[in-house]
Scaffold this motif. Structure first.
Motif: not given
Length: 126
Positions: A52-57
């Motif tokens: 994901t864009w945040s890198g969180g998933t």
């Protein structure tokens, strides 16, 4: 618009490692889910991993889970795929792709990705 260029492919022996990188150009990169796909000779293109864009998933295909790691650096506009414990069946052209819908959900379908790189060859010898 997002332009993508992959690098880092090559020839490696089974059990070895490679790190693929994808450099992006375009203002909307940081809003995109980014994915890696691969296509082996005579086979259809398949999902490998996405972030994901945040890198969180992150998500991984079962065939690479535990061996591959995806990461991204929005400041540098890059997404990487660290591939360890490579197997001959990992041999394929690897493609970087961007989902231009700006959703926070990872989709594995090829049709969900709007922008594609030209691909980089990974060959794993036995």
């Amino acid at each position: 618009q997002v332009q993508l260029v992959e690098s880092g492919g090559g020839l490696v022996q089974a059990g070895g490692s490679l790190r693929l990188s994808c450099a992006a150009a375009g203002r909307t990169f940081s809003k995109c889910v980014m994915g890696w796909f691969r296509q082996a000779p005579g086979k259809e293109r398949e999902f490998v991993s996405a972030i994901t864009w945040s890198g969180g998933t992150t998500e991984y295909a079962d065939s690479v889970k535990g061996r591959f790691t995806i990461s991204r650096d929005n400041a540098k506009k890059t997404v990487s795929l660290q591939m360890n414990s490579l197997k001959p069946e990992d041999t394929a052209v690897y493609y970087c792709a961007a989902d231009g819908s700006f959703q926070a959900t990872i989709f594995r379908a090829i049709s969900s990705y709007d922008y594609w790189g030209q691909g980089t060859q990974v060959t794993v010898s036995s």
